[in-house]
Design a protein around this motif. Structure first.
Motif, PDB file in Angstrom:
ATOM      1  N   ALA A  52       7.701   9.395  -4.120  1.00  0.00           N
ATOM      2  CA  ALA A  52       7.715   9.208  -2.670  1.00  0.00           C
ATOM      3  C   ALA A  52       7.458   7.751  -2.304  1.00  0.00           C
ATOM      4  O   ALA A  52       8.100   7.192  -1.401  1.00  0.00           O
ATOM      5  N   ALA A  53       6.517   7.119  -3.006  1.00  0.00           N
ATOM      6  CA  ALA A  53       6.200   5.718  -2.721  1.00  0.00           C
ATOM      7  C   ALA A  53       7.372   4.814  -3.049  1.00  0.00           C
ATOM      8  O   ALA A  53       7.689   3.876  -2.294  1.00  0.00           O
ATOM      9  N   GLN A  54       8.041   5.072  -4.177  1.00  0.00           N
ATOM     10  CA  GLN A  54       9.204   4.257  -4.546  1.00  0.00           C
ATOM     11  C   GLN A  54      10.317   4.404  -3.518  1.00  0.00           C
ATOM     12  O   GLN A  54      10.944   3.416  -3.126  1.00  0.00           O
ATOM     13  N   GLU A  55      10.570   5.640  -3.074  1.00  0.00           N
ATOM     14  CA  GLU A  55      11.629   5.871  -2.093  1.00  0.00           C
ATOM     15  C   GLU A  55      11.309   5.150  -0.785  1.00  0.00           C
ATOM     16  O   GLU A  55      12.171   4.480  -0.205  1.00  0.00           O
ATOM     17  N   ALA A  60      12.224   0.654   2.975  1.00  0.00           N
ATOM     18  CA  ALA A  60      11.692  -0.426   3.801  1.00  0.00           C
ATOM     19  C   ALA A  60      12.333  -1.761   3.456  1.00  0.00           C
ATOM     20  O   ALA A  60      12.649  -2.564   4.346  1.00  0.00           O
ATOM     21  N   LEU A  61      12.553  -2.011   2.183  1.00  0.00           N
ATOM     22  CA  LEU A  61      13.186  -3.263   1.770  1.00  0.00           C
ATOM     23  C   LEU A  61      14.633  -3.339   2.247  1.00  0.00           C
ATOM     24  O   LEU A  61      15.102  -4.402   2.679  1.00  0.00           O
ATOM     25  N   LEU A  62      15.350  -2.222   2.179  1.00  0.00           N
ATOM     26  CA  LEU A  62      16.732  -2.211   2.651  1.00  0.00           C
ATOM     27  C   LEU A  62      16.788  -2.479   4.154  1.00  0.00           C
ATOM     28  O   LEU A  62      17.680  -3.197   4.627  1.00  0.00           O
ATOM     29  N   ARG A  63      15.860  -1.926   4.901  1.00  0.00           N
ATOM     30  CA  ARG A  63      15.839  -2.155   6.347  1.00  0.00           C
ATOM     31  C   ARG A  63      15.484  -3.603   6.665  1.00  0.00           C
ATOM     32  O   ARG A  63      16.017  -4.196   7.607  1.00  0.00           O
ATOM     33  N   GLU A 200      21.334   5.249 -10.228  1.00  0.00           N
ATOM     34  CA  GLU A 200      20.121   4.666  -9.669  1.00  0.00           C
ATOM     35  C   GLU A 200      20.324   3.164  -9.470  1.00  0.00           C
ATOM     36  O   GLU A 200      21.284   2.588  -9.966  1.00  0.00           O
ATOM     37  N   ALA A 201      19.400   2.548  -8.746  1.00  0.00           N
ATOM     38  CA  ALA A 201      19.575   1.139  -8.373  1.00  0.00           C
ATOM     39  C   ALA A 201      18.293   0.345  -8.532  1.00  0.00           C
ATOM     40  O   ALA A 201      17.183   0.877  -8.418  1.00  0.00           O
ATOM     41  N   LEU A 202      18.466  -0.935  -8.781  1.00  0.00           N
ATOM     42  CA  LEU A 202      17.396  -1.920  -8.694  1.00  0.00           C
ATOM     43  C   LEU A 202      17.536  -2.638  -7.356  1.00  0.00           C
ATOM     44  O   LEU A 202      18.647  -3.044  -6.981  1.00  0.00           O
ATOM     45  N   ILE A 203      16.443  -2.800  -6.624  1.00  0.00           N
ATOM     46  CA  ILE A 203      16.462  -3.564  -5.381  1.00  0.00           C
ATOM     47  C   ILE A 203      16.055  -4.986  -5.747  1.00  0.00           C
ATOM     48  O   ILE A 203      14.916  -5.229  -6.171  1.00  0.00           O
ATOM     49  N   LEU A 204      16.986  -5.916  -5.583  1.00  0.00           N
ATOM     50  CA  LEU A 204      16.814  -7.270  -6.092  1.00  0.00           C
ATOM     51  C   LEU A 204      16.760  -8.308  -4.971  1.00  0.00           C
ATOM     52  O   LEU A 204      17.403  -8.149  -3.932  1.00  0.00           O
ATOM     53  N   ALA A 211      14.142 -16.868 -10.873  1.00  0.00           N
ATOM     54  CA  ALA A 211      14.885 -15.779 -11.499  1.00  0.00           C
ATOM     55  C   ALA A 211      14.973 -14.595 -10.536  1.00  0.00           C
ATOM     56  O   ALA A 211      14.119 -14.420  -9.658  1.00  0.00           O
ATOM     57  N   PRO A 212      15.995 -13.752 -10.679  1.00  0.00           N
ATOM     58  CA  PRO A 212      16.077 -12.543  -9.860  1.00  0.00           C
ATOM     59  C   PRO A 212      14.819 -11.697 -10.019  1.00  0.00           C
ATOM     60  O   PRO A 212      14.279 -11.562 -11.117  1.00  0.00           O
ATOM     61  N   GLN A 213      14.360 -11.137  -8.913  1.00  0.00           N
ATOM     62  CA  GLN A 213      13.137 -10.342  -8.906  1.00  0.00           C
ATOM     63  C   GLN A 213      13.467  -8.899  -8.567  1.00  0.00           C
ATOM     64  O   GLN A 213      14.182  -8.626  -7.598  1.00  0.00           O
ATOM     65  N   VAL A 214      12.948  -7.965  -9.359  1.00  0.00           N
ATOM     66  CA  VAL A 214      13.085  -6.540  -9.065  1.00  0.00           C
ATOM     67  C   VAL A 214      11.951  -6.160  -8.135  1.00  0.00           C
ATOM     68  O   VAL A 214      10.781  -6.121  -8.523  1.00  0.00           O
ATOM     69  N   LEU A 215      12.278  -5.863  -6.878  1.00  0.00           N
ATOM     70  CA  LEU A 215      11.277  -5.514  -5.878  1.00  0.00           C
ATOM     71  C   LEU A 215      10.951  -4.032  -5.895  1.00  0.00           C
ATOM     72  O   LEU A 215       9.837  -3.632  -5.541  1.00  0.00           O
ATOM     73  N   ALA A 216      11.940  -3.210  -6.250  1.00  0.00           N
ATOM     74  CA  ALA A 216      11.745  -1.759  -6.254  1.00  0.00           C
ATOM     75  C   ALA A 216      12.886  -1.124  -7.038  1.00  0.00           C
ATOM     76  O   ALA A 216      13.883  -1.792  -7.363  1.00  0.00           O
ATOM     77  N   ARG A 217      12.707   0.147  -7.332  1.00  0.00           N
ATOM     78  CA  ARG A 217      13.753   0.944  -7.956  1.00  0.00           C
ATOM     79  C   ARG A 217      14.102   2.076  -6.999  1.00  0.00           C
ATOM     80  O   ARG A 217      13.226   2.622  -6.323  1.00  0.00           O
TER      81      ARG A 217
END
Length: 222
Positions: A52-55, A60-63, A200-204, A211-217
């Motif tokens: 739930a936290a990851q979702e 929130a990051l996409l918004r 599935e996706a990495l939010i970058l 370097a590219p940062q993975v903010l969330a999955r």
């Protein structure tokens, strides 16, 4: 004719997280283990809270925008593309299964239900990526740098990797909008030093020369 030497494997159709016994744990299996003891129950609740936290974090990051959701294509069982496969000829490639096509549609439904519309959708030239993008978001822009590495060495070429980083930096500077890229596990790994299961996706995000940062999955709810 060259062929892919990268084992872009789809062996985890059920999705979920690996438990201590090696079984795949999804929300359904975790809930079904409610009577298996206090430890199992605590672990199940923790895993559900983590999902739930990851979702919520990914949404929130996409918004907020200024990110790219780098997807691995939906389920396409197997490992290698057949010898002699040709780009532009889906009949010669490894393609989405029926489950993979349904998975791609569910990806789109998740975004639509939350009124999250990508500003741009880019796809690898491989049919399994184009089909994933099309079923989820509509016809994508096909972009060669997202393509699966071919031949040896088995890494994304320097020119393509540079193009990916440049495009990610540009997208990261644009708040209030996000992009979706559909590619392959090994492109994820070469760009972000991380990868996902199918669908599935990495939010970058990439800022400046960092370097590219993975903010969330991101993953579909189990």
């Amino acid at each position: 004719m060259p062929f892919s030497l990268r084992p872009d494997t789809d062996t985890d159709a059920a999705g979920g997280t690996a438990g201590a016994d090696g079984a795949r744990l999804t929300r359904r299996t975790l809930l079904g283990r409610g009577a298996s003891g206090a430890v199992g129950g605590v672990l199940g609740i923790a895993a559900l809270q983590s999902w739930a936290a990851q979702e919520a974090g990914a949404e929130a990051l996409l918004r907020q925008g200024g990110v790219v959701a780098l997807f691995r294509h939906a389920l396409a069982p197997g490992t290698f593309d057949p010898p002699g496969f040709r780009l532009g000829d889906c009949g010669t490639q490894r393609n989405l299964s029926d489950e993979g096509r349904a998975q791609a549609r569910r990806i789109g439904e998740w975004f639509q239900a939350r009124q999250l519309q990508p500003a741009k959708v880019l796809s690898s030239p491989w049919c399994r990526c184009i089909d994933t993008a099309t079923l989820a978001f509509g016809a994508p822009q096909v972009w060669a740098p997202l393509g699966s590495p071919r031949g040896y060495p088995e890494t994304t070429g320097a020119a393509h990797l540079r193009a990916l980083r440049d495009a990610l930096a540009t997208a990261s500077a644009r708040s209030g909008r996000f992009e979706v890229w559909v590619s392959h596990m090994f492109v994820q790994a070469d760009l972000a030093q991380d990868s996902t299961r199918s669908g599935e996706a990495l939010i970058l995000r990439q800022q400046g020369g960092a370097a590219p940062q993975v903010l969330a999955r991101w993953a579909l709810p189990g």
